[in-house]
Design a protein around this motif. Structure first.
Motif, short mmCIF file in Angstrom:
data_model
loop_
_atom_site.label_atom_id
_atom_site.label_comp_id
_atom_site.label_asym_id
_atom_site.label_seq_id
_atom_site.Cartn_x
_atom_site.Cartn_y
_atom_site.Cartn_z
N LEU A 349 -7.38 1.82 -3.61
CA LEU A 349 -6.45 1.32 -2.13
C LEU A 349 -5.31 0.65 -2.69
O LEU A 349 -4.25 0.35 -2.42
CB LEU A 349 -7.76 -0.14 -2.14
CG LEU A 349 -8.96 0.50 -0.93
CD1 LEU A 349 -8.81 -0.52 0.02
CD2 LEU A 349 -7.72 1.41 0.04
N GLN A 352 -2.81 3.20 -3.67
CA GLN A 352 -2.99 3.83 -1.85
C GLN A 352 -1.94 2.95 -1.34
O GLN A 352 -0.47 3.00 -0.84
CB GLN A 352 -4.38 3.97 -1.24
CG GLN A 352 -4.11 5.25 -2.09
CD GLN A 352 -6.03 5.53 -1.68
OE1 GLN A 352 -6.52 5.00 -0.03
NE2 GLN A 352 -6.89 6.29 -1.95
N LEU A 353 -1.95 1.41 -1.28
CA LEU A 353 -1.26 0.58 -0.29
C LEU A 353 -0.21 -0.17 -1.28
O LEU A 353 0.47 -0.66 -0.47
CB LEU A 353 -2.19 -0.63 0.06
CG LEU A 353 -3.77 0.34 1.12
CD1 LEU A 353 -4.81 -1.10 1.37
CD2 LEU A 353 -3.05 1.29 1.78
N THR A 355 -0.83 -2.73 -3.74
CA THR A 355 -0.67 -3.75 -3.18
C THR A 355 -0.34 -5.16 -3.39
O THR A 355 -0.38 -5.76 -2.91
CB THR A 355 -2.64 -4.42 -3.36
OG1 THR A 355 -3.10 -3.05 -2.68
CG2 THR A 355 -2.96 -5.45 -2.97
N ILE A 429 -5.23 -8.55 3.81
CA ILE A 429 -4.80 -7.93 4.53
C ILE A 429 -4.76 -8.65 6.21
O ILE A 429 -4.22 -8.17 7.52
CB ILE A 429 -6.22 -6.90 4.88
CG1 ILE A 429 -7.30 -7.35 5.03
CG2 ILE A 429 -6.08 -6.34 4.13
CD1 ILE A 429 -7.97 -7.02 6.04
#
Length: 460
Positions: A349, A352-353, A355, A429
């Motif tokens: 994640l 992918q994000l 962050t 988030i």
């Protein structure tokens, strides 16, 4: 007194109203870090489910998880990517002992962590304190294996916290956790924290760090022959009240450890995985430690797992066929496949994000919304680092943490101040409406608490 099992059975037999989940919990569960009698007047939050940054109680009320469930939840509760990875792993392999066996998830996670940290040969436990214990034992055993068994003591920072097992408590400097168990402990030395709040008039955070490093230098000069390692939380001492310090201290400490042949153990249990703005806090100082301890956010807040990574030099000192030289430390669930797969999904994640970049923008939004709290007349030392915000509250309420926790809960927030330090560590988030709720209700809860102060006497 809370109800007991016999009382529950009697209620069922007499068709009386069944106790609530919170009441049943008080009858059966010993909750951590709480004087249990307090819950006679401070109700437990009975959580039925969670989604994203929100917890939902058994009555359907929701609460923003503003401390990420003790700093572990990174991408929100019930994240579909992590859930899917766990389901896939559960269908393949739930658990196998790691002594003499291996499996794909633990190998892939170890390779990934080595690439991210520059260290290798991950050793696994179940929680942060386990990671601390492993690093301490590895350090002492290394010095024994290389012919320096007298190097078996530790030094840490004032206010440092590294867990609550016996070894971890020995290097923890928070009296409320340690005092009762003093007869069991081999208490380590402490040197000054580089806490930026200790700045003298006109002094910068870097100058505070330099001053604290000078004390460490003097201590090591005298005691290095008996010292195995310096243990510290990089950039942020959480349990001490969200103490923030300048990266210069890490650079100076690293140089001193090299000069005096002392290991540097960085406890990234709470600071790792983006909390301080970089993936690991020590990276902001441009150093490489001898050991790094990881846990909390490692699995995105889904399953217990911890890891210790170290250098090839340390690993080689244990390498051989002699059991006495081997690192004989294990847990039944060491390297559990489900936990390792959750960790891999969490790291996926981050990629992918994007962050770390996204968090920079998110932190700006949260900081802007929290600005009124920074300027509150009772706030001292407002500070922010990465995805952590903290404020020291000037109040006469000795029970401020309990009062604020209750006031925040009444306003739909889960927050637990440390002493008179209010802080938040939300998941990565939050949406605009979540941020508005967080900021407005944090201020409102503070006002609710301050109204409970006893006004000064006007008697003459």
């Amino acid at each position: 007194m809370p109800p007991h099992s016999a009382q529950l059975a009697a209620a069922q037999e007499k068709n009386l109203p069944l106790p609530t989940l919170a009441e049943r919990s008080l009858a059966a569960v010993w909750h951590p870090c709480t004087p249990m009698k307090r819950h006679e007047t401070e109700p437990l939050l009975a959580v039925a489910r969670a989604q994203g940054p929100w917890l939902y109680d058994t009555q359907g009320q929701r609460y923003l998880d503003a401390i990420s469930s003790w700093w572990v939840n990174l991408f929100g509760h019930s994240h579909p990517h992590i859930q899917a990875a766990l389901a896939e792993q559960l269908a393949e392999l739930d658990h196998v002992m790691l002594a003499g066996c291996t499996h794909t998830a633990v190998v892939e996670l170890s390779e990934k962590l080595a690439a991210l940290t520059g260290l290798g040969h991950a050793s696994y436990g179940s929680d942060g304190a386990s990671a601390t214990e492993m690093a301490l034992k590895m350090s002492v055993h290394y010095w024994c294996n290389v012919g320096l068994p007298e190097k078996n003591r530790f030094v840490g920072l004032a206010g440092g916290y590294h867990g609550e097992t016996v070894g971890a408590l020995s290097v923890t400097d928070v009296p409320i956790f340690r005092s009762a168990y003093a007869p069991m402990l081999r208490v380590s030395a402490t040197v000054a924290s580089p806490d930026a709040r200790q700045a003298l008039s006109g002094e910068s955070a870097a100058e505070v760090a330099s001053r604290a490093a000078a004390e460490l230098a003097a201590w090591l000069q005298q005691h290095h022959a008996q010292t195995a390692a310096l243990v510290l939380e990089p950039l942020l001492q959480c349990a001490a009240g969200m103490v923030v310090y300048d990266p210069l201290y890490l650079r100076l400490a690293r140089a001193l450890c090299e000069s005096y042949r002392v290991h540097l153990i960085v406890d990234e249990i709470a600071t790792g995985f983006g909390r301080t703005g970089s993936l690991f806090a020590y990276q902001q100082a441009g150093i490489r430690p001898d050991f790094v301890c990881l846990s909390k956010g490692l699995t995105g807040g889904t399953l217990p797992l911890s890891a210790v990574l170290t250098t090839d030099e340390v690993y080689q000192a244990f390498y051989g066929t002699d059991a006495a030289r081997a690192f004989l430390h294990s847990h039944s669930y060491t390297g559990n496949p489900l936990a390792c797969r959750a960790a891999l999904a969490t790291l996926e994640l981050f990629e992918q994000l994007d962050t770390l970049q996204v968090n920079q923008r998110l932190a700006q939004q949260i900081s802007s919304a929290l600005a009124p709290l920074n300027h509150h007349p009772r706030v001292r030392h407002a500070r922010h680092l990465g995805m952590v915000w903290a404020w020291d509250i000037e109040t006469g309420l000795d029970d401020f943490p309990q009062r604020y926790h209750a006031a925040a809960k009444a306003r739909g927030l889960l927050l637990r101040p440390i002493g008179k330090t209010l802080y938040c560590m939300p998941p990565y988030i939050l949406q605009s409406e979540d941020i508005k709720h967080l900021a407005s209700q944090m201020v409102a809860a503070l006002e609710d608490c301050l109204r409970q102060e006893t006004p000064p006497s006007t008697a003459v």
